[in-house]
Design an enzyme around this catalytic site. Structure first.
Site, PDB file in Angstrom:
ATOM      1  N   CYS A   1     -77.352   8.851 -84.625  1.00  0.00           N
ATOM      2  CA  CYS A   1     -76.107   9.232 -84.380  1.00  0.00           C
ATOM      3  C   CYS A   1     -75.366   8.060 -83.602  1.00  0.00           C
ATOM      4  O   CYS A   1     -74.199   7.774 -83.532  1.00  0.00           O
ATOM      5  CB  CYS A   1     -75.899  10.686 -83.610  1.00  0.00           C
ATOM      6  SG  CYS A   1     -76.757  10.617 -81.882  1.00  0.00           S
TER       7      CYS A   1
ATOM      8  N   HIS B   1     -75.932  13.747 -78.341  1.00  0.00           N
ATOM      9  CA  HIS B   1     -75.581  13.585 -79.610  1.00  0.00           C
ATOM     10  C   HIS B   1     -74.128  13.119 -79.583  1.00  0.00           C
ATOM     11  O   HIS B   1     -73.207  13.385 -78.393  1.00  0.00           O
ATOM     12  CB  HIS B   1     -75.465  14.960 -80.286  1.00  0.00           C
ATOM     13  CG  HIS B   1     -75.334  14.845 -81.816  1.00  0.00           C
ATOM     14  ND1 HIS B   1     -76.338  14.132 -82.571  1.00  0.00           N
ATOM     15  CD2 HIS B   1     -74.301  15.012 -82.582  1.00  0.00           C
ATOM     16  CE1 HIS B   1     -75.790  14.173 -83.795  1.00  0.00           C
ATOM     17  NE2 HIS B   1     -74.356  14.649 -83.987  1.00  0.00           N
TER      18      HIS B   1
ATOM     19  N   HIS C   1     -70.550  12.291 -88.416  1.00  0.00           N
ATOM     20  CA  HIS C   1     -71.920  11.985 -87.533  1.00  0.00           C
ATOM     21  C   HIS C   1     -73.000  11.954 -88.259  1.00  0.00           C
ATOM     22  O   HIS C   1     -73.009  12.331 -89.583  1.00  0.00           O
ATOM     23  CB  HIS C   1     -71.747  13.057 -86.681  1.00  0.00           C
ATOM     24  CG  HIS C   1     -72.370  14.629 -87.100  1.00  0.00           C
ATOM     25  ND1 HIS C   1     -73.180  15.443 -86.304  1.00  0.00           N
ATOM     26  CD2 HIS C   1     -72.136  15.148 -87.942  1.00  0.00           C
ATOM     27  CE1 HIS C   1     -73.415  16.507 -87.089  1.00  0.00           C
ATOM     28  NE2 HIS C   1     -72.865  16.206 -88.112  1.00  0.00           N
TER      29      HIS C   1
END
Length: 390
Positions: free
Chosen positions: A305, A353, A365
């Site tokens: 990520c 994240h 993402h």
């Protein structure tokens, strides 16, 4: 240590430098990713229909039936394992960044030590020549020899030469001492860097083991599902991610149902970006759709990520740090209601994240192993904060 640092050779690659891939572990990781591809990405996803179909029971070592898990329970546990793995991945990324800096510093110190050692050796040679000259003179004090001269002018000339020679010798001695001290300082810093690098690589290994353990546990859980149950989970997840794009195949292998509409989507998002750098970052993120999630990776073949957001903003001309918990400080905070394309959106209380906002409540993402880079709603995960890189 002294001999190694004084050498002008670059340090050999540490065995732990291969942590990001290679060997039999790569094959195992590939199998893990292939299995995890069937899981989907949404932590809030529910499986009411699938929950009615219990799994085939497992058995313990004594032959007793273990606790039965429904597909919904498997999904919840797998999501939790993904989250735990991502926390460990960010810790791994931070340790790797520190290790890379330490290796660069060690290489620079080794080069500097070699240069300074060369100057030290030259100073030592100069002192040796001066000492040899005194020895060849017979050991008689130069002033005494000059006083024995019958020629006054020769005495005066010789005295001036002697004064200059003494000054030169004192300068040479002082220079040698100074260079010796500087070499010792550089070698000391190199030794400290080596120790720091060893500690960091120990942390690298620890975090890598944690990540692999979590992903292996997720793979074992998913292996309890039937092919039909896995397909249902994938379809539901794809429908959730692709709903805002007007399609339901967003969770498939192409990485996103928006692929057929990319030109318009990219243009619209770039036009809404607050500056040209953000527009280029958004365009890069769209170009990465469909690429696989690979933990610890920064592209171009795959990303985790924070690796994706770092690469996207690098394309925009901005150097972001490596981890989620450092990227969040890369610019001013942005309220959720004020989000603009290119902003970094962070999730979970531990900031584990991150995605890149592209407008209309969506982000691009890299979700987790088995789920390629894709477009998803930002309400798919617990929103924590947003930053606009500067």
């Amino acid at each position: 240590m002294t001999a190694t640092v004084a050498s002008h050779r670059k340090p050999r690659q540490h065995p732990l430098a291969s942590l990001t891939g290679g060997g039999s572990r790569s094959a195992r990781t590939a199998r893990t990713a292939a299995t995890l591809a069937l899981a989907g990405a949404a932590p809030t996803f529910g499986l009411a229909q699938a929950a009615a179909a219990p799994l085939t029971p497992d058995f313990d070592a004594a032959g007793h039936a273990a606790h039965r898990l429904t597909p919904a329970q498997v999904k919840n546990r797998v999501d939790a394992l993904y989250q735990e793995a991502e926390v460990a991945t960010q810790s791994y990324n931070g340790a790797k960044e520190s290790a890379d800096r330490a290796r660069e510093e060690l290489s620079r110190l080794q080069d500097e030590a070699a240069r300074r050692t060369g100057k030290l050796n030259a100073a030592r040679t100069e002192l040796g020549a001066l000492a040899a000259g005194q020895y060849r003179s017979g050991g008689i004090d130069p002033t005494v020899r000059l006083l024995l001269s019958a020629d006054p002018q020769r005495y005066l000339d010789g005295a001036a030469v002697l004064e200059r020679t003494g000054s030169h010798q004192a300068t040479a001695v002082a220079g040698y001492a100074r260079r010796l001290g500087s070499v010792r300082q550089v070698r000391q810093r190199a030794e400290e860097t080596v120790e720091r690098l060893a500690d960091t690589e120990t942390q690298l290994k620890k975090h890598r083991v944690t990540v692999v353990h979590k992903l292996d546990a997720a793979e074992q859980l998913l292996s309890r599902l039937t092919a039909e149950q896995r397909q249902r989970m994938t379809a539901r997840d794809g429908a959730r991610s692709g709903a805002r794009e007007g399609r339901t195949d967003h969770g498939g292998g192409d990485g996103g149902g928006a692929l057929g509409r990319l030109p318009g989507a990219v243009g619209a998002a770039a036009a809404q970006a607050p500056n040209p750098r953000a527009a280029r970052a958004v365009s890069f993120a769209y170009s990465a759709l469909g690429k696989p999630y690979v933990w610890g990776a920064t592209g171009p073949a795959g990303y985790d990520c924070s690796g994706l957001t770092q690469a996207a903003w690098k394309a925009g001309g901005v150097a972001l740090p490596r981890t989620t918990y450092t990227q969040i400080s890369s610019g001013p905070r942005v309220a959720r209601a004020q989000l603009a394309p290119g902003d970094l959106v962070f999730f979970y209380s531990g900031i584990s994240h991150v995605g890149i906002y592209v407008g209309d409540g969506r982000m691009i993402h890299a979700p987790h192993p088995g789920a390629p880079v894709r477009i998803a709603p930002i309400d798919q995960m617990p929103f924590a904060a947003a930053t606009r890189p500067a």
